[in-house]
Design an enzyme around this catalytic site. Structure first.
Site, PDB file in Angstrom:
ATOM      1  N   GLU A  25       0.849  -1.194   0.000  1.00 45.68           N
ATOM      2  CA  GLU A  25       0.000   0.000   0.000  1.00 45.68           C
ATOM      3  C   GLU A  25       0.885   1.244   0.000  1.00 45.68           C
ATOM      4  O   GLU A  25       1.997   1.238   0.542  1.00 45.68           O
ATOM      5  CB  GLU A  25      -0.885  -0.016   1.260  1.00 45.68           C
ATOM      6  CG  GLU A  25      -1.727   1.240   1.420  1.00 45.68           C
ATOM      7  CD  GLU A  25      -2.787   1.139   2.517  1.00 45.68           C
ATOM      8  OE1 GLU A  25      -2.784   0.135   3.259  1.00 45.68           O
ATOM      9  OE2 GLU A  25      -3.600   2.073   2.624  1.00 45.68           O
ATOM     10  N   ASN A  70      -6.574   1.592   2.933  1.00 49.62           N
ATOM     11  CA  ASN A  70      -7.291   2.857   3.096  1.00 49.62           C
ATOM     12  C   ASN A  70      -6.892   3.882   2.028  1.00 49.62           C
ATOM     13  O   ASN A  70      -7.694   4.724   1.627  1.00 49.62           O
ATOM     14  CB  ASN A  70      -7.002   3.451   4.483  1.00 49.62           C
ATOM     15  CG  ASN A  70      -7.454   2.527   5.602  1.00 49.62           C
ATOM     16  OD1 ASN A  70      -8.234   1.611   5.379  1.00 49.62           O
ATOM     17  ND2 ASN A  70      -6.964   2.764   6.801  1.00 49.62           N
ATOM     18  N   ASN A 170     -12.203  -0.941  -0.517  1.00 50.55           N
ATOM     19  CA  ASN A 170     -11.492  -1.440   0.663  1.00 50.55           C
ATOM     20  C   ASN A 170     -12.217  -1.021   1.939  1.00 50.55           C
ATOM     21  O   ASN A 170     -12.496   0.170   2.122  1.00 50.55           O
ATOM     22  CB  ASN A 170     -10.072  -0.850   0.702  1.00 50.55           C
ATOM     23  CG  ASN A 170      -9.324  -1.249   1.963  1.00 50.55           C
ATOM     24  OD1 ASN A 170      -8.921  -2.404   2.114  1.00 50.55           O
ATOM     25  ND2 ASN A 170      -9.144  -0.319   2.884  1.00 50.55           N
ATOM     26  N   GLU A 171     -12.512  -1.968   2.795  1.00 46.59           N
ATOM     27  CA  GLU A 171     -13.103  -1.707   4.132  1.00 46.59           C
ATOM     28  C   GLU A 171     -14.140  -0.587   4.066  1.00 46.59           C
ATOM     29  O   GLU A 171     -14.087   0.378   4.842  1.00 46.59           O
ATOM     30  CB  GLU A 171     -11.997  -1.395   5.153  1.00 46.59           C
ATOM     31  CG  GLU A 171     -11.091  -2.584   5.382  1.00 46.59           C
ATOM     32  CD  GLU A 171     -10.056  -2.414   6.498  1.00 46.59           C
ATOM     33  OE1 GLU A 171      -9.934  -1.311   7.050  1.00 46.59           O
ATOM     34  OE2 GLU A 171      -9.368  -3.402   6.809  1.00 46.59           O
ATOM     35  N   TYR A 238      -6.829  -8.498  11.809  1.00 49.47           N
ATOM     36  CA  TYR A 238      -5.533  -8.238  12.445  1.00 49.47           C
ATOM     37  C   TYR A 238      -5.659  -8.650  13.906  1.00 49.47           C
ATOM     38  O   TYR A 238      -6.686  -8.388  14.542  1.00 49.47           O
ATOM     39  CB  TYR A 238      -5.173  -6.751  12.381  1.00 49.47           C
ATOM     40  CG  TYR A 238      -4.901  -6.256  10.976  1.00 49.47           C
ATOM     41  CD1 TYR A 238      -3.654  -6.442  10.397  1.00 49.47           C
ATOM     42  CD2 TYR A 238      -5.887  -5.610  10.234  1.00 49.47           C
ATOM     43  CE1 TYR A 238      -3.384  -5.983   9.114  1.00 49.47           C
ATOM     44  CE2 TYR A 238      -5.623  -5.152   8.946  1.00 49.47           C
ATOM     45  CZ  TYR A 238      -4.369  -5.344   8.394  1.00 49.47           C
ATOM     46  OH  TYR A 238      -4.110  -4.896   7.119  1.00 49.47           O
ATOM     47  N   GLU A 284      -6.466  -9.100   3.687  1.00 50.26           N
ATOM     48  CA  GLU A 284      -5.569  -8.440   4.657  1.00 50.26           C
ATOM     49  C   GLU A 284      -5.581  -9.271   5.931  1.00 50.26           C
ATOM     50  O   GLU A 284      -6.655  -9.512   6.508  1.00 50.26           O
ATOM     51  CB  GLU A 284      -6.025  -7.006   4.976  1.00 50.26           C
ATOM     52  CG  GLU A 284      -5.702  -6.014   3.889  1.00 50.26           C
ATOM     53  CD  GLU A 284      -5.992  -4.574   4.297  1.00 50.26           C
ATOM     54  OE1 GLU A 284      -5.808  -4.214   5.471  1.00 50.26           O
ATOM     55  OE2 GLU A 284      -6.412  -3.816   3.397  1.00 50.26           O
ATOM     56  N   GLN A 336       1.455  -6.170   5.572  1.00 50.65           N
ATOM     57  CA  GLN A 336       1.850  -5.865   4.221  1.00 50.65           C
ATOM     58  C   GLN A 336       3.237  -6.469   4.000  1.00 50.65           C
ATOM     59  O   GLN A 336       3.711  -7.190   4.868  1.00 50.65           O
ATOM     60  CB  GLN A 336       1.839  -4.367   4.017  1.00 50.65           C
ATOM     61  CG  GLN A 336       0.451  -3.773   4.301  1.00 50.65           C
ATOM     62  CD  GLN A 336       0.278  -2.315   3.906  1.00 50.65           C
ATOM     63  OE1 GLN A 336       1.132  -1.715   3.280  1.00 50.65           O
ATOM     64  NE2 GLN A 336      -0.849  -1.721   4.302  1.00 50.65           N
TER      65      GLN A 336
END
Ligand code: AHR
Length: 497
Positions: A25, A70, A170-171, A238, A284, A336
């Site tokens: 990212e 993000n 994304n999210e 996460y 992720e 990442q």
């Protein structure tokens, strides 16, 4: 006493190698100063850091997700193409940085080609439009004489990039996201429209819908309207805990998220009488809890998490989870790869491989393509706080074999920092000749041992001989360790080599 029973006929399913994928990212030093550093002595003629490229190559990642995260929800891809001097410097509102746009679509594709990995692009459904997403697919994959395909040619790329994987935002459920949706039904409605124009531009692409963690609310609302239009549904998790035991237990949350989501997908498909399947793209996942200051202004070294042995074992548990759930998980991407919550950390003069690099490499190189439904028993750990963790085995196991039934790999994580259990492994369904097997073991002097530029070799895999005396043998698991053990099986294996 600890036992693992393996029946080589008890197949869970085929493992899609895409589960060993990665993610980069525009955040902190992941791209700039990580993989891309023109002018550095360590960079090639493209500006790519050669040392980073080589370290990534050794992980044999089948897919790489980009550009966020993000970041993508404020990213306009046209800013990142064409001559460098015409590319604007923008404010990145996701991470409060300046985005120079020197690494864009053409650079990403070139990087993927050098890495021999499939590009996976997530589109901007925050501040971006449906037209922009459609044009991005056309720029990458168009083979006719249309505007964006021609633009790609003018930028020096005659052949289409043929980007197969495309994420629908994304999210999009989170308040931290630019242009987040407070109503999941609205996201689903917009995602269907994005999906239509993107697939009408290139029917070969695979679309990944933006799921959450398999719960009521977001996932249960979006899956129904989306099932006809998507090919994968994404999940993110996460975890992290300073307590080594809790740290290595928490990745099991991913397994629950996967099972819940798989049921939601199955119900939605049944209701609509659809015969397709929609695998989960766990795009992720990682340990991330120590350094959360990603939005701090003026700071470049964002999310530079220092990983220790405990984190490496947590990563191994994640990989066990993805292998065990391979019948419903079709892709996973470590978040990442470089500098930002990453296995590889750079300085201007070199890099260091963090502890979590090694389980990725061990599983990618030693796991085989069919997952088996192993059973195990051992002492149990009891954690406070989450009823699902009231009783968790100290060992975490996944077993794979090859198609021919000639090789088996047993991956075992021992979560106990006190006990080195002697584990009896029993294999049925195949012959197991006597052999001296060569396992790889990852451990270190203590659970919080970490690799640094000064001491890069604190936590590294080492070889260990295991005497496989037949279908039932014992192996001593070191305290707080990962062991990946390849065993020859089957009639062929019995032949002298
Ligand atoms: O990987 C770091 C961030 O975590 C990503 O940008 C976002 O998608 C997630 O919240």
């Amino acid at each position: 006493m600890a036992r693992i029973k393996i029946d080589t006929d008890r197949v869970i399913g085929r493992i899609d190698p895409m589960i060993y994928g990665g993610f980069i990212e525009h955040l902190g030093r992941c791209i700039y100063g990580g993989i891309y550093e023109p002018g550095s002595d360590l960079a090639d003629e493209n500006g790519f850091r050669v040392d980073v490229l080589e370290a990534l190559k050794a992980l044999r990642m089948p897919a790489l997700r980009w550009p966020g995260g993000n970041f993508v929800s404020g990213y306009h891809w046209m800013d990142g193409i064409g001559p460098a001097e015409t590319r604007p410097v923008r404010m990145d509102l996701a991470w409060h940085m300046e985005e120079p746009n020197l690494f864009g679509t053409d650079e990403f594709i070139r990087f993927c080609r050098l890495l021999d990995t499939e590009p996976y692009i997530c589109v901007n459904m925050g501040s971006g439009t449906m037209d922009e997403a459609q044009a991005w697919v056309e720029y990458c994959n168009g083979d006719g004489g249309t505007q964006y395909a021609e633009l790609r040619r003018r930028n020096g790329n005659d052949d289409p990039f043929n980007v197969r994987f495309w994420g629908l935002g994304n999210e999009m459920y989170g308040a931290w996201q630019i242009g987040a949706y407070s109503d999941p039904a609205e996201y689903a409605r917009d995602a269907v429209e994005f999906a239509k124009v993107m697939k009408w531009t290139d029917p070969e692409i695979k679309l990944i819908g933006c799921g959450r963690t398999g719960g009521a609310g977001w996932d249960s609302t979006i899956i129904g309207p989306l099932v006809q239009h998507i090919d994968y549904l994404s999940l993110h998790t996460y975890t992290g805990n300073a307590d080594p035991l809790a740290n290595t237990v928490q990745p099991l949350r991913a397994e629950w998220a996967i099972r819940n989501t798989a049921s939601l997908i199955e119900m939605a498909l049944q209701e609509r009488n659809l015969s397709k399947s929609i695998p989960i793209a766990f795009d992720e996942w990682n340990v991330w809890y120590k350094v959360r200051d990603g939005r701090e202004r003026g700071k470049i070294n964002k999310l530079e998490e220092a990983y220790d042995l405990s984190d490496a074992l947590a990563v191994a548990v994640y990989l066990n989870v993805f292998q065990r759930t391979c019948n419903v998980v079709g892709m996973a991407n470590l978040a990442q790869m470089v500098n930002v919550i990453a296995p590889i950390m750079t300085r201007s003069d070199g890099l260091v491989l963090q502890t979590i690099y090694y389980p990725l490499q061990m599983y990618r190189n030693l796991s085989l393509n069919i997952a088996l439904d192993a059973w195990w028993e051992c002492d149990m750990a009891h954690l406070e706080g989450d009823r699902r963790f009231a009783g968790v085995p100290y060992l975490d196991v996944s077993v794979t074999r090859d198609e021919a039934g000639e090789n088996l790999t047993v991956a075992i994580v021992n979560r106990s920092s006190d006990d080195s259990p002697s584990v009896t492994i029993e294999i049925t369904g195949s012959d197991v000749p006597k052999q001296s097997a060569q396992a790889q073991v990852l451990n270190g002097p203590f659970p919080h041992a970490a690799n640094t530029f000064d001491e890069p070799g604190m936590v590294k895999p080492r070889k260990k001989r295991v005497n496989v005396s037949g279908p039932r043998f014992r192996v001593k698991m070191p305290k707080f360790s990962l062991m990946v053990l390849p065993v020859r099986i089957g009639k062929e294996a019995a032949k002298p080599k």
